[in-house]
Design an enzyme around this catalytic site. Structure first.
Site, PDB file in Angstrom:
ATOM      1  N   HIS A   1      26.373  29.133  39.939  1.00 31.58           N
ATOM      2  CA  HIS A   1      27.670  28.641  39.470  1.00 31.58           C
ATOM      3  C   HIS A   1      28.713  29.757  39.422  1.00 31.58           C
ATOM      4  O   HIS A   1      29.892  29.515  39.693  1.00 31.58           O
ATOM      5  CB  HIS A   1      27.510  27.982  38.103  1.00 31.58           C
ATOM      6  CG  HIS A   1      26.797  26.659  38.148  1.00 31.58           C
ATOM      7  ND1 HIS A   1      25.440  26.532  38.001  1.00 31.58           N
ATOM      8  CD2 HIS A   1      27.264  25.397  38.351  1.00 31.58           C
ATOM      9  CE1 HIS A   1      25.099  25.261  38.097  1.00 31.58           C
ATOM     10  NE2 HIS A   1      26.183  24.549  38.311  1.00 31.58           N
TER      11      HIS A   1
ATOM     12  N   GLU B   1      21.802  25.590  30.059  1.00 36.84           N
ATOM     13  CA  GLU B   1      21.599  24.273  30.683  1.00 36.84           C
ATOM     14  C   GLU B   1      20.702  23.399  29.815  1.00 36.84           C
ATOM     15  O   GLU B   1      20.468  22.239  30.129  1.00 36.84           O
ATOM     16  CB  GLU B   1      21.008  24.411  32.086  1.00 36.84           C
ATOM     17  CG  GLU B   1      21.286  23.183  32.922  1.00 36.84           C
ATOM     18  CD  GLU B   1      20.606  23.194  34.271  1.00 36.84           C
ATOM     19  OE1 GLU B   1      20.953  22.336  35.089  1.00 36.84           O
ATOM     20  OE2 GLU B   1      19.734  24.033  34.508  1.00 36.84           O
TER      21      GLU B   1
ATOM     22  N   HIS C   1      33.370  25.575  34.065  1.00 35.60           N
ATOM     23  CA  HIS C   1      32.373  26.567  34.446  1.00 35.60           C
ATOM     24  C   HIS C   1      32.921  27.990  34.363  1.00 35.60           C
ATOM     25  O   HIS C   1      32.137  28.937  34.221  1.00 35.60           O
ATOM     26  CB  HIS C   1      31.789  26.250  35.825  1.00 35.60           C
ATOM     27  CG  HIS C   1      30.611  25.332  35.744  1.00 35.60           C
ATOM     28  ND1 HIS C   1      29.342  25.794  35.465  1.00 35.60           N
ATOM     29  CD2 HIS C   1      30.514  23.992  35.849  1.00 35.60           C
ATOM     30  CE1 HIS C   1      28.505  24.774  35.411  1.00 35.60           C
ATOM     31  NE2 HIS C   1      29.192  23.663  35.636  1.00 35.60           N
TER      32      HIS C   1
ATOM     33  N   HIS D   1      30.095  18.596  30.116  1.00 35.37           N
ATOM     34  CA  HIS D   1      30.277  17.630  31.204  1.00 35.37           C
ATOM     35  C   HIS D   1      30.424  16.217  30.641  1.00 35.37           C
ATOM     36  O   HIS D   1      31.271  15.434  31.094  1.00 35.37           O
ATOM     37  CB  HIS D   1      29.076  17.683  32.157  1.00 35.37           C
ATOM     38  CG  HIS D   1      29.178  18.720  33.220  1.00 35.37           C
ATOM     39  ND1 HIS D   1      29.673  18.446  34.480  1.00 35.37           N
ATOM     40  CD2 HIS D   1      28.854  20.036  33.229  1.00 35.37           C
ATOM     41  CE1 HIS D   1      29.638  19.545  35.218  1.00 35.37           C
ATOM     42  NE2 HIS D   1      29.144  20.530  34.480  1.00 35.37           N
TER      43      HIS D   1
ATOM     44  N   HIS E   1      20.391  21.007  42.038  1.00 36.71           N
ATOM     45  CA  HIS E   1      19.863  20.418  40.810  1.00 36.71           C
ATOM     46  C   HIS E   1      18.619  19.573  41.087  1.00 36.71           C
ATOM     47  O   HIS E   1      17.820  19.333  40.174  1.00 36.71           O
ATOM     48  CB  HIS E   1      20.944  19.594  40.112  1.00 36.71           C
ATOM     49  CG  HIS E   1      21.947  20.434  39.381  1.00 36.71           C
ATOM     50  ND1 HIS E   1      21.689  20.986  38.150  1.00 36.71           N
ATOM     51  CD2 HIS E   1      23.192  20.858  39.726  1.00 36.71           C
ATOM     52  CE1 HIS E   1      22.734  21.694  37.744  1.00 36.71           C
ATOM     53  NE2 HIS E   1      23.662  21.636  38.686  1.00 36.71           N
TER      54      HIS E   1
ATOM     55  N   HIS F   1      25.514  21.218  45.605  1.00 36.44           N
ATOM     56  CA  HIS F   1      25.381  21.150  44.146  1.00 36.44           C
ATOM     57  C   HIS F   1      24.345  20.100  43.755  1.00 36.44           C
ATOM     58  O   HIS F   1      23.507  20.338  42.874  1.00 36.44           O
ATOM     59  CB  HIS F   1      26.743  20.826  43.524  1.00 36.44           C
ATOM     60  CG  HIS F   1      26.780  20.986  42.048  1.00 36.44           C
ATOM     61  ND1 HIS F   1      27.037  19.940  41.190  1.00 36.44           N
ATOM     62  CD2 HIS F   1      26.583  22.073  41.254  1.00 36.44           C
ATOM     63  CE1 HIS F   1      27.014  20.372  39.938  1.00 36.44           C
ATOM     64  NE2 HIS F   1      26.740  21.665  39.946  1.00 36.44           N
TER      65      HIS F   1
END
Length: 685
Positions: A239, A351, A406, A370, A213, A209
């Site tokens: 995801h 995002e 998610h 988040h 990113h 993960h």
């Protein structure tokens, strides 16, 4: 490796120690200009130079350059946590990446890094330098250490480091035994979520993960760093597959699929106590207690003021766009969400990357979710607490709420997918190709996947600052499977040579309460296991494919690679993709755990027409083996079909999976049988 590249990599060695201290096995030191020393060291610069330079194995002269304006990235305190989810941090990081990218050569880059390493938050410095190395033309192929090497505190019980420091102080380097990381150290068996802690807290999964990113940043002034082929769709699909895998693990452990966090004002029932300490912030990561609710946050120190209603408003605007199949642009015009690029656009909006078509209107739903969750314990900063694990891409997957959040995000994407025209037979069938059967062969037996616990070791020496030097090993336990082989029998009746794309998925057959899954339920649990092209001669063909060759995973050695053992020169062709190669699902987590009785799953195989799927492009290097989640560096995604095809859209006429099958598809009932034994790595029975 050229000296310039080798020197650059020393900034990842013991990242909390100043760069004028000895680095690496060669005990190299950076000979920095006097005015590069921070104020606290300026009165003793000659003393420091003599102390660390006297027995140095190598001295690296640092060029004195006109330094860029670093006012913005210096605003993040050195001993704070850093998060890409926090808008202020994101802007600072984008500025620092621009500075590193703008250095005209490696000498200038090394010089500015020497100045920054002594002043800038270590987490942000590591991230920004990693992104720059990944994207600069003169550093592509340079090996970036995994985060577990440089900052192991984000992945392990802090007791490990105390024992490791004791070992380095007492035991000679060559005689040190690995320090054991306890299994299930964050909760006991009374916490039902702990049944899947082996998945959530797996080091390899969290590294995946973090690295994804890193490869796909969402903020930079240079749009080319962000605007990569199908980047938004990859965000959605990577995801979505994590949720599929997590749900399979939950069903294996009889706790049901994850409940979406769709009521943003409801209490979060799941508590999470990370049991992690930060080497940088010198404090424990804050816990979240059961029954915590997310609240409006106002934290002037982070320049964040957001309300829960902001998330609700952005959610409603997303759904409005999907229902109208168009996005409102800043000029008021509507941009259609078509079947080819709509999911990519929605992914970039979700995002909130810089390529979002209307960032102001559609907001920052994913990232701010988040953030609000990670600050739920101290939303107004009255207790001077920093964010919890949900605020960091390297630690977020440890928390059960990550999967609930998610799942909610994925539900929004699925509203769009449900509005697309179902695939017609001509979009699914491959005339002249019939898949007679698919089977699995391996040590566990025919059509049986075998899983067990495996003990492996990871090197911590690079990340343990201010302690005696030498190798420091930590031993951890993780899920593993016995390797196997897919065997497909395919009949080509076209009378000519054909090329096909083989697509292999796996899904549970029973849901909660052991009830059979409908097709629509099952398709959303389909785990992509492999995708590859295969030539088909006229007549009968047998296609064999090893599990080790999966297009989803990278091998253990790349997930937990020890940089000091790397034999290749980063300037060589063979190593040109080494950094990108760190992106991929860890191979040891390819197959769900199953259970001791034998967990029933269905294996699905499809062969589609390669002429309809192929992307014409030259490939760079040989690191193209984890393309399903990571794409190919600097190239287009190597499949024209939608990610998740053929299960990314509903099929209204299919009640169960068998209703969906075409001649170019086949299924096989299989079992995942778990053995509750622990084997050292290399001894898989």
């Amino acid at each position: 490796m050229s000296d310039a590249k080798k020197n650059l990599m020393l900034f990842f060695d013991r990242p909390l120690e100043p760069c004028f201290m000895q680095k690496g096995d060669e005990k190299a030191i950076f000979d920095i200009p006097d005015h590069y020393y921070p104020e606290k060291y300026k009165s003793v610069t000659s003393t420091l130079s003599n102390r660390f330079g006297g027995d140095a194995g190598r001295t690296i002269p640092v060029k004195n350059i006109a330094l860029p304006n670093l006012k913005l990235p210096l605003q993040l305190p050195y001993n704070d946590h850093f998060s890409l989810f926090v808008p202020k941090h994101r802007v600072m990081a984008a500025n620092l990446i621009d500075i590193f990218m703008g250095m005209r050569d490696l000498e200038d880059l090394l010089s500015v890094c020497s100045f920054c390493q002594l002043r800038i938050n270590p987490y942000m410095f590591n991230y920004c330098l990693s992104v720059a190395i990944l994207h600069r033309d003169d550093t592509k192929g340079v090996s970036i250490p995994t985060f577990a090497e440089t900052f192991p505190d984000k992945f392990m019980d802090p007791k490990v480091f105390r024992r490791a420091r004791e070992a380095t102080s007492v035991v000679p380097s060559g005689d040190r035994m690995p320090v054991n990381i306890p299994v299930n150290y964050t909760a006991n068996v009374n916490e039902r979520e702990q049944r899947v802690a082996y998945f959530r807290e797996d080091i390899g999964i969290n590294l995946h993960h973090w690295h994804w990113h890193l490869v796909y940043p969402f903020d930079a002034s240079d749009r080319a760093l962000v605007n990569k082929d199908r980047r938004g769709e990859l965000f959605y699909y990577m995801h979505q597959q994590i949720i599929c895998r997590y749900n399979a693990e939950r069903l294996c452990n009889e706790i049901g699929i994850v409940r979406r966090f769709d009521n943003l004002r409801a209490p979060i029932e799941e508590a999470y106590f990370p049991k992690l300490d930060s080497q940088v912030a010198s404090r424990a990561w804050p816990p979240r207690f059961s029954g915590t609710t997310i609240r409006d946050i106002e934290r002037p120190v982070d320049q964040i003021k957001r309300e829960v209603s902001d998330l609700e408003r952005w959610r409603d605007r997303f759904l409005e766009a999907i229902n109208s199949m168009s996005v409102k642009m800043p000029n008021g015009r509507q941009q259609p969400l078509d079947e080819q690029t709509g999911i990519d656009t929605l992914g970039n909006m979700m995002e909130s990357s810089i390529i979002s078509p209307n960032r102001e209107y559609y907001g920052d739903l994913h990232n701010m979710g988040h953030v609000l969750i990670s600050y739920a314990h101290d939303p107004d900063h009255r207790h001077l607490e920093q964010f919890g694990v949900m605020g960091d891409s390297a630690t977020a997957m440890r928390d059960p709420i990550f999967y609930r959040w998610h799942s909610f995000i994925d539900d929004i994407f699925q509203v769009y997918k449900d509005k697309l025209t179902p695939y017609s037979d001509d979009k699914l069938d491959f005339p002249g190709v019939r898949v007679s059967s698919i089977n699995v062969s391996g040590q566990a037996g025919n059509n049986t996947f075998g899983t067990f616990w495996e003990q492996s070791t990871v090197e911590l020496g690079r990340g343990l600052d201010f302690s005696p030097r030498g190798s420091v090993l930590a031993r951890f336990t993780h899920l593993q499977h016995q390797e196997f082989e897919y065997i497909l029998e395919v009949n080509n009746t076209s009378g000519k040579n054909l090329m096909g794309t083989v697509r292999i998925f796996l899904a549970p057959t029973l849901g909660e309460n052991n009830q059979p899954l409908s097709f629509n339920e099952q398709r959303r649990l389909m785990i992509e296991c492999d995708k590859f092209s295969a030539g088909l001669r006229p007549g009968t063909n047998t296609i064999r494919r090893r599990s080790l060759d999966s297009s989803v995973t990278i091998p253990y050695e790349r997930t937990f690679r020890n940089q000091s053992d790397r034999p290749s020169d980063p300037g060589s062709t063979a190593a040109a993709e080494f950094d990108f190669c760190g992106c991929g699902w860890p191979h040891h987590m390819l197959i769900p755990k199953g259970n001791t009785q034998g967990f029933p799953v269905v294996l699905f195989a499809m062969i589609s027409n390669w002429d309809d799927d192929r992307i014409e492009q030259d490939l760079v290097g040989s690191c193209n083996d984890a393309t399903s989640y990571c794409g190919i560096r600097d190239r287009r995604y190597p499949d024209r079909q939608a990610m998740g095809y053929p299960f990314d859209r509903p099929a209204p006429t299919a009640t169960v999976l068998s209703d969906f099958l075409k001649p170019n598809m086949a299924t096989r009932a299989c079992t995942i049988r778990f053995q509750d034994v622990v084997r050292p790595r290399g001894q898989q029975g």
